[in-house]
Design a protein around this motif. Structure first.
Motif, PDB file in Angstrom:
ATOM      1  N   THR A   1      -7.221 -22.666   9.911  1.00  0.00           N
ATOM      2  CA  THR A   1      -6.107 -22.470   8.984  1.00  0.00           C
ATOM      3  C   THR A   1      -6.248 -23.449   7.836  1.00  0.00           C
ATOM      4  O   THR A   1      -6.500 -24.643   8.059  1.00  0.00           O
ATOM      5  CB  THR A   1      -4.752 -22.696   9.687  1.00  0.00           C
ATOM      6  N   GLY A   2      -6.084 -22.941   6.636  1.00  0.00           N
ATOM      7  CA  GLY A   2      -6.123 -23.791   5.452  1.00  0.00           C
ATOM      8  C   GLY A   2      -4.761 -23.820   4.798  1.00  0.00           C
ATOM      9  O   GLY A   2      -4.079 -22.796   4.718  1.00  0.00           O
ATOM     10  N   THR A   3      -4.348 -24.993   4.356  1.00  0.00           N
ATOM     11  CA  THR A   3      -3.070 -25.144   3.671  1.00  0.00           C
ATOM     12  C   THR A   3      -3.323 -25.745   2.299  1.00  0.00           C
ATOM     13  O   THR A   3      -3.840 -26.858   2.185  1.00  0.00           O
ATOM     14  CB  THR A   3      -2.111 -26.055   4.465  1.00  0.00           C
ATOM     15  N   SER A   4      -2.986 -24.992   1.265  1.00  0.00           N
ATOM     16  CA  SER A   4      -3.215 -25.464  -0.098  1.00  0.00           C
ATOM     17  C   SER A   4      -2.211 -26.546  -0.467  1.00  0.00           C
ATOM     18  O   SER A   4      -1.234 -26.780   0.252  1.00  0.00           O
ATOM     19  CB  SER A   4      -3.107 -24.298  -1.085  1.00  0.00           C
ATOM     20  N   LYS A   5      -2.439 -27.183  -1.610  1.00  0.00           N
ATOM     21  CA  LYS A   5      -1.551 -28.254  -2.052  1.00  0.00           C
ATOM     22  C   LYS A   5      -0.121 -27.769  -2.286  1.00  0.00           C
ATOM     23  O   LYS A   5       0.827 -28.528  -2.152  1.00  0.00           O
ATOM     24  CB  LYS A   5      -2.096 -28.881  -3.337  1.00  0.00           C
ATOM     25  N   ASN A   6       0.019 -26.498  -2.639  1.00  0.00           N
ATOM     26  CA  ASN A   6       1.375 -25.963  -2.860  1.00  0.00           C
ATOM     27  C   ASN A   6       1.966 -25.323  -1.611  1.00  0.00           C
ATOM     28  O   ASN A   6       2.985 -24.627  -1.669  1.00  0.00           O
ATOM     29  CB  ASN A   6       1.370 -24.961  -4.013  1.00  0.00           C
ATOM     30  N   GLY A   7       1.323 -25.526  -0.459  1.00  0.00           N
ATOM     31  CA  GLY A   7       1.892 -25.090   0.812  1.00  0.00           C
ATOM     32  C   GLY A   7       1.518 -23.699   1.273  1.00  0.00           C
ATOM     33  O   GLY A   7       1.964 -23.254   2.341  1.00  0.00           O
ATOM     34  N   ILE A   8       0.696 -22.988   0.518  1.00  0.00           N
ATOM     35  CA  ILE A   8       0.279 -21.648   0.923  1.00  0.00           C
ATOM     36  C   ILE A   8      -0.768 -21.748   2.028  1.00  0.00           C
ATOM     37  O   ILE A   8      -1.705 -22.538   1.937  1.00  0.00           O
ATOM     38  CB  ILE A   8      -0.302 -20.860  -0.267  1.00  0.00           C
ATOM     39  N   LYS A   9      -0.597 -20.936   3.074  1.00  0.00           N
ATOM     40  CA  LYS A   9      -1.507 -20.989   4.218  1.00  0.00           C
ATOM     41  C   LYS A   9      -2.500 -19.832   4.189  1.00  0.00           C
ATOM     42  O   LYS A   9      -2.150 -18.704   3.833  1.00  0.00           O
ATOM     43  CB  LYS A   9      -0.722 -20.982   5.528  1.00  0.00           C
ATOM     44  N   TYR A  10      -3.725 -20.114   4.570  1.00  0.00           N
ATOM     45  CA  TYR A  10      -4.793 -19.130   4.656  1.00  0.00           C
ATOM     46  C   TYR A  10      -5.419 -19.218   6.039  1.00  0.00           C
ATOM     47  O   TYR A  10      -5.441 -20.292   6.656  1.00  0.00           O
ATOM     48  CB  TYR A  10      -5.857 -19.386   3.589  1.00  0.00           C
ATOM     49  N   LYS A  11      -5.932 -18.089   6.515  1.00  0.00           N
ATOM     50  CA  LYS A  11      -6.520 -18.065   7.848  1.00  0.00           C
ATOM     51  C   LYS A  11      -7.941 -17.526   7.806  1.00  0.00           C
ATOM     52  O   LYS A  11      -8.295 -16.737   6.939  1.00  0.00           O
ATOM     53  CB  LYS A  11      -5.668 -17.208   8.791  1.00  0.00           C
ATOM     54  N   GLY A  12      -8.741 -17.973   8.744  1.00  0.00           N
ATOM     55  CA  GLY A  12     -10.118 -17.520   8.813  1.00  0.00           C
ATOM     56  C   GLY A  12     -10.691 -17.639  10.207  1.00  0.00           C
ATOM     57  O   GLY A  12     -10.019 -18.087  11.141  1.00  0.00           O
ATOM     58  N   ASN A  13     -11.948 -17.253  10.342  1.00  0.00           N
ATOM     59  CA  ASN A  13     -12.613 -17.244  11.643  1.00  0.00           C
ATOM     60  C   ASN A  13     -13.894 -18.078  11.615  1.00  0.00           C
ATOM     61  O   ASN A  13     -14.511 -18.258  10.557  1.00  0.00           O
ATOM     62  CB  ASN A  13     -12.961 -15.811  12.047  1.00  0.00           C
ATOM     63  N   ILE A  14     -14.276 -18.565  12.781  1.00  0.00           N
ATOM     64  CA  ILE A  14     -15.493 -19.360  12.947  1.00  0.00           C
ATOM     65  C   ILE A  14     -16.266 -18.794  14.130  1.00  0.00           C
ATOM     66  O   ILE A  14     -15.681 -18.495  15.174  1.00  0.00           O
ATOM     67  CB  ILE A  14     -15.170 -20.840  13.214  1.00  0.00           C
TER      68      ILE A  14
END
Length: 338
Positions: A90-103
């Motif tokens: 999970t990635g969280t940008s500086k403005n609080g938006i969350k992104y998801k991905g796989n490994i």
């Protein structure tokens, strides 16, 4: 045929307490699969990278498929491990938006160098473009490789010591060296290498303690705070996993605390197998929460059994700060409203 007393000393079985397999001179094998899966899970869930675009971290390890073992033949240790791993980030940008991905980690094994390891990091298909994906591919991959290298190091240290067997006179020199090293490493809280109770048979000194706290709410509401995933995320201010069923898993505080629910009596009692991620692999304490109705408020009693002696104060402080105080502050259960 050699005369009495002139044979290879490793075959002198009367030196062994059980008269067999001196120093594992014959072929011996130990399975390390379950231990490996738990340690890999712990190490990967610690992966976290932060940059100018935000923060990325591994939030779930969905599959660790494969096996691991150690073999000993004529004093030579042979390590075998082969794993395919799937995880989510999970990635969280500086403005609080969350992104998801796989490994996906393909063929982590003793035959491949860590530099040649194939690690595929992608964003989920429904996610908008974000620089965090490239950041995770670059910096996150480095941290993943460090975590996997740490696993290999722990595997070799942990299981090598069990392949040296004691003689009838006591512990042999190699084992004495290992035991001395264990005492030295005992102060290193993050070490997983020499204190594994379930795999190496080392007995961990434990204690039991009790805590009691009063919350200005009903037992029903307080019970929900511990079993509702959204409420747990609210008072920890972090992503959490809570499966509120018997045998269900929980994981919170960035994976630093996890375990499973052993018993759930709605609005009355919760029993859980609970541990810090830094505890020896496989060791859990049993934590029992009782919710007592005191008329307009709830008395919560906690009993913790099987707590490593050296971790008693840390665990008490953690429950007081990250559970009790955080719950009161978040939901207003600590102050009366006149």
């Amino acid at each position: 045929m050699a005369k009495w007393g002139q044979g290879d000393p490793r075959w002198i079985v009367e030196q062994r307490a059980d008269a067999t397999n001196v120093n594992n001179w014959h072929w011996t094998e130990r399975d390390a699969t379950n231990w490996s899966q738990e340690v890999l899970n712990e190490l990967l869930l610690r992966v976290r990278v932060e940059g100018e675009d935000g923060v990325c971290q591994i939030t779930d390890v969905s599959a660790i498929e494969g096996e691991a073992s150690i073999n000993n033949r004529k004093g030579k240790l042979i390590f075998f491990y082969e794993w395919n791993i799937k995880a989510s980030w999970t990635g969280t940008s500086k403005n609080g938006i969350k992104y998801k991905g796989n490994i996906e980690v393909v063929n982590l094994s003793d035959e491949n160098d860590m530099d040649d390891l194939d690690i595929c990091i992608t964003a989920c298909k429904d996610q908008p473009p974000t620089p965090l994906t490239a950041f995770m591919k670059k910096e996150g991959e480095k941290e993943i490789k460090l975590a996997l290298a740490s696993y290999v190091s722990h595997l070799k240290k942990e299981f090598a010591q069990g392949m040296i067997l004691p003689t009838a006179d006591g512990v042999d020199k190699e084992q004495q060296h290992v035991q001395k090293k264990v005492k030295i490493d005992k102060t290193q809280i993050d070490s997983l290498s020499t204190t594994n109770a379930s795999s190496s048979g080392v007995k961990i000194p434990t204690v039991k303690f009790n805590l009691k706290e009063t919350f200005l709410t009903s037992p029903e509401e307080l019970y929900r705070v511990f079993v509702n995933q959204e409420m747990v995320q609210a008072f920890t201010h972090l992503a959490a996993l809570v499966e509120a069923d018997r045998g269900g898993k929980f994981r919170l505080l960035e994976g630093n605390v996890y375990g499973e629910f052993a018993e759930l009596v709605p609005d009355e009692k919760i029993v859980m197998r609970w541990r810090f991620a830094t505890w020896p692999a496989g060791h859990y304490s049993v934590v029992t929460l009782n919710f007592i109705d005191r008329g307009g408020e709830t008395e919560l009693t906690l009993e913790a059994k099987g707590v490593p002696t050296s971790e008693e104060e840390r665990m008490k402080e953690g429950w007081q700060r990250y559970y009790f105080d955080a719950i009161k502050h978040t939901f207003g259960y600590g102050a009366r409203i006149c």
